[in-house]
Design a protein around this motif. Structure first.
Motif, PDB file in Angstrom:
ATOM      1  N   GLN A 114       0.830  -1.203   0.000  1.00 51.78           N
ATOM      2  CA  GLN A 114       0.000   0.000   0.000  1.00 51.78           C
ATOM      3  C   GLN A 114       0.866   1.255   0.000  1.00 51.78           C
ATOM      4  O   GLN A 114       0.564   2.231  -0.702  1.00 51.78           O
ATOM      5  N   MET A 115       1.949   1.255   0.766  1.00 53.82           N
ATOM      6  CA  MET A 115       2.840   2.418   0.802  1.00 53.82           C
ATOM      7  C   MET A 115       3.477   2.665  -0.568  1.00 53.82           C
ATOM      8  O   MET A 115       3.588   3.813  -1.014  1.00 53.82           O
ATOM      9  N   LYS A 116       3.904   1.599  -1.241  1.00 56.68           N
ATOM     10  CA  LYS A 116       4.517   1.763  -2.551  1.00 56.68           C
ATOM     11  C   LYS A 116       3.503   2.282  -3.571  1.00 56.68           C
ATOM     12  O   LYS A 116       3.848   3.089  -4.445  1.00 56.68           O
ATOM     13  N   VAL A 149      12.198   6.107  -2.523  1.00 59.10           N
ATOM     14  CA  VAL A 149      11.139   5.870  -1.543  1.00 59.10           C
ATOM     15  C   VAL A 149      10.752   4.399  -1.527  1.00 59.10           C
ATOM     16  O   VAL A 149      10.620   3.777  -0.458  1.00 59.10           O
ATOM     17  N   GLU A 150      10.572   3.799  -2.705  1.00 58.78           N
ATOM     18  CA  GLU A 150      10.210   2.388  -2.774  1.00 58.78           C
ATOM     19  C   GLU A 150      11.321   1.499  -2.219  1.00 58.78           C
ATOM     20  O   GLU A 150      11.041   0.483  -1.566  1.00 58.78           O
ATOM     21  N   LYS A 151      12.577   1.862  -2.452  1.00 58.39           N
ATOM     22  CA  LYS A 151      13.691   1.088  -1.899  1.00 58.39           C
ATOM     23  C   LYS A 151      13.680   1.143  -0.375  1.00 58.39           C
ATOM     24  O   LYS A 151      13.900   0.125   0.308  1.00 58.39           O
ATOM     25  N   ALA A 152      13.403   2.329   0.186  1.00 58.56           N
ATOM     26  CA  ALA A 152      13.333   2.465   1.639  1.00 58.56           C
ATOM     27  C   ALA A 152      12.173   1.653   2.214  1.00 58.56           C
ATOM     28  O   ALA A 152      12.301   1.048   3.287  1.00 58.56           O
ATOM     29  N   ILE A 153      11.064   1.592   1.500  1.00 55.40           N
ATOM     30  CA  ILE A 153       9.910   0.804   1.957  1.00 55.40           C
ATOM     31  C   ILE A 153      10.256  -0.680   1.957  1.00 55.40           C
ATOM     32  O   ILE A 153       9.901  -1.418   2.884  1.00 55.40           O
ATOM     33  N   ASP A 154      10.955  -1.139   0.923  1.00 50.33           N
ATOM     34  CA  ASP A 154      11.343  -2.557   0.850  1.00 50.33           C
ATOM     35  C   ASP A 154      12.289  -2.950   1.985  1.00 50.33           C
ATOM     36  O   ASP A 154      12.312  -4.116   2.402  1.00 50.33           O
TER      37      ASP A 154
END
Length: 577
Positions: A114-116, A149-154
């Motif tokens: 959901q965050m991504k 941002v997506e890398k940090a979420i992963d």
């Protein structure tokens, strides 16, 4: 796709007028015909397709017509609409507590997806990510690159510690740049009351309404009897349906199992009698539920301390409290207290804190108290596992000790402290509080005795990622932490507080000449699953905005290119005449 100015569609008559002009304009050209016979043939060829030939020989006409068509297209203003998050910048609060591991796929994995998704809809607006916990951490700050941002979420991971959501929200509020900042909270459950009085920002809570099945081990207790060790495992069914489970209690190669059936919301005490006299035990729950983190629990059976020495100058209620624990209580004058006797001492003598024996200090004899008002606020600590201080009243406090860890406060003034070597200090006198009238008083005394009488081979019980001041007294000051023989990390004395591992389990803390066992346990809050919901609170109720992407700038660029081509065609035509 759409257009914003249909009224200008009437301009489409301009390219039609140009076409008609090219169809019917007269253009004379001198042509020599050698014979009237050839003249007739020439006229037949022209009359066969006069309009098509006119079009075939006019490149300039095609370019002009294309430019006019694009002008008409630009005048009606075509655009494309896309959904983007409401707000000018965003703060993502990510719940990393243990309960986020419930479900399959887990709640945490769903929230990552959901965050991504929301990050891709941010449209290049700044995104800040904050993780929950006793000490909230900023993962990224005002990042506009979607890939970063997506890398940090992963890379986010569950820390197993309590979310401390209210504290994290207060921290996130300080990161909001203005009123247009939208705070998105990714959790499994958040009570609306936590946001009821917050009107300065807009909050979007992403929760889960599904009700999951869960059976948890609430407590594990061991005691020594005449027939050996006796264990009791408290199991609770937090589901709405009955559940079958197997409770196993093991230590080394020894294992004992009991089959149980729990009805909905039922609590059950599972006894284990005549166990061997081992110190380290682990209970395991074999059940098919949706949350496995609370299905194991460990404990350590420390040698019991049956005697304690109390300073006779202290109030009689302290001695009465310890006698209620079935301890052998001895009273002694302050001058007769033996700091190296090995038995725990209860006193208010400041000088005895330097002794090697465990000290439980109640008040101070070297300072004067000052008045305080307000409620007691506690930090997560094993001393408060069973003793709640919510209803305790304290009128005065003594000044605190520097370098000691504060685990309870009143009006931000230290109330209970723990020294680096494990001594417990209560900065008040019994007569200055109504604490002895509360059931939590003997429970706190019992927890204090358990803490002061820890085995030399047992470091203690910790919560996930707990920070604690400790003096391990290693010759080199370096300790290595292992789990199941695998190295986890090291701790250097003097580099800061000792930080417990974040994953619950049994760990070995190995020094130069010493090997100790430590146990990391989930808190009781992380053993209960709650179904929540998604909702919006705060200034703005809008979740998404619609953004228009206009094609007019690109069309104008095409028109300019066509005009340049027309000029080149016209220039070449004049040059060849």
């Amino acid at each position: 796709m759409g257009v914003a100015n249909w009224v200008m569609i009437w301009t489409a008559i301009m390219p039609l007028a140009v076409i008609l002009y090219y169809f019917f304009r007269k253009k004379y050209k001198d042509q020599r015909v050698s014979s009237t016979l050839f003249w007739q043939e020439r006229m037949k060829e022209l009359q066969a397709s006069p309009y098509l030939k006119k079009l075939q020989h006019h490149l300039l006409f095609y370019l002009q017509l294309a430019a006019l068509l694009f002008c008409v297209l630009a005048l009606i203003e075509p655009f494309n609409e896309s959904e983007t998050l409401a707000g000018n910048d965003f703060v993502f609060i990510v719940d990393t507590s243990a309960t986020m591991l419930a479900g399959s796929p887990t709640h945490f994995e769903k929230q990552q997806a959901q965050m991504k998704k929301l990050a891709s809809q941010a449209g290049g607006k700044p995104v800040t990510i904050v993780t929950t916990g006793v000490s909230p951490e900023v993962v990224i700050r005002n990042e506009q690159n979607v890939e970063r941002v997506e890398k940090a979420i992963d890379q986010l991971a569950v820390s197993y510690e309590n979310a401390e959501m209210e504290q994290t929200i207060l921290f996130a509020d300080t990161l909001a740049t203005n009123d247009s900042t939208i705070i998105h909270i990714f959790t499994d459950y958040l009570d609306r009351a936590a946001l009821a009085n917050k009107t300065g920002q807009s909050y979007q809570v992403h929760g889960f309404s599904e009700k999951l099945t869960n059976v948890a081990i609430r407590q594990l207790g061991l005691s020594e009897t005449d027939k050996g060790t006796r264990g009791i495992v408290q199991v609770i069914n937090n589901s709405e349906t009955s559940m079958n489970a197997t409770v196993r209690l093991s230590s080394g190669s020894f294992e004992k199992a009991v089959e149980v059936k729990l009805e909905a919301a039922e609590e059950l005490l599972v006894p284990f009698d005549e166990l061997p006299n081992y110190k380290l035990w682990q209970a395991e729950l074999d059940v098919s539920d949706d949350y496995a983190a609370d299905n194991t629990m460990a404990t350590y059976l420390a040698p019991p301390v049956n005697a304690i020495v109390i300073d006779s100058a202290l109030h009689e209620l302290i001695a009465s409290g310890f006698r209620s624990l079935a301890l052998d209580v001895s009273l002694a004058e302050a001058t007769q207290l033996q700091p190296d006797a090995g038995l725990p001492l209860v006193t208010n003598q400041r000088d005895l804190l330097e002794a090697t024996t465990p000290i439980f200090m109640f008040g101070r004899n070297d300072e004067n108290p000052f008045e305080v008002t307000g409620q007691i606020e506690t930090k997560p600590h094993p001393l408060f596992t069973y003793a709640s201080l919510d209803e305790v009243y304290v009128s005065q406090l003594y000044p605190p000790f520097k370098g000691y860890e504060t685990i309870a406060t009143i009006d931000d003034h230290p109330f209970i402290q723990v020294s680096p070597k494990g001594d417990i200090v209560v900065l008040t006198d019994v007569q200055l509080t109504d604490w002895p009238l509360s059931p939590s008083f003997p429970l706190f005394l019992w927890s204090a005795m358990e803490s002061l009488s820890d085995d030399a081979e047992f470091l203690g019980f910790f919560q996930p990622n707990e920070h604690r001041s400790m003096s391990l007294a290693s010759p080199t000051g370096e300790w290595e932490i292992f789990r199941d023989g695998a190295y986890r990390h090291s701790y250097i004395e003097g580099s800061g507080p000792f930080v417990a591992p974040n994953e619950p389990g049994i760990y070995q803390v190995v020094g130069d000449e010493k090997d100790m066992t430590m146990i990391v346990q989930l808190t009781s809050q992380e053993k209960e699953l709650s179904a929540g919901s998604s909702y919006v609170m705060g200034q703005s109720k809008a979740v998404q905005d619609t953004v228009r992407f206009s094609f007019v700038p690109f069309i104008i660029g095409i028109i300019l290119l066509l005009v340049l081509l027309e000029w080149e065609v016209y220039r070449r035509g004049i040059a060849t005449r």
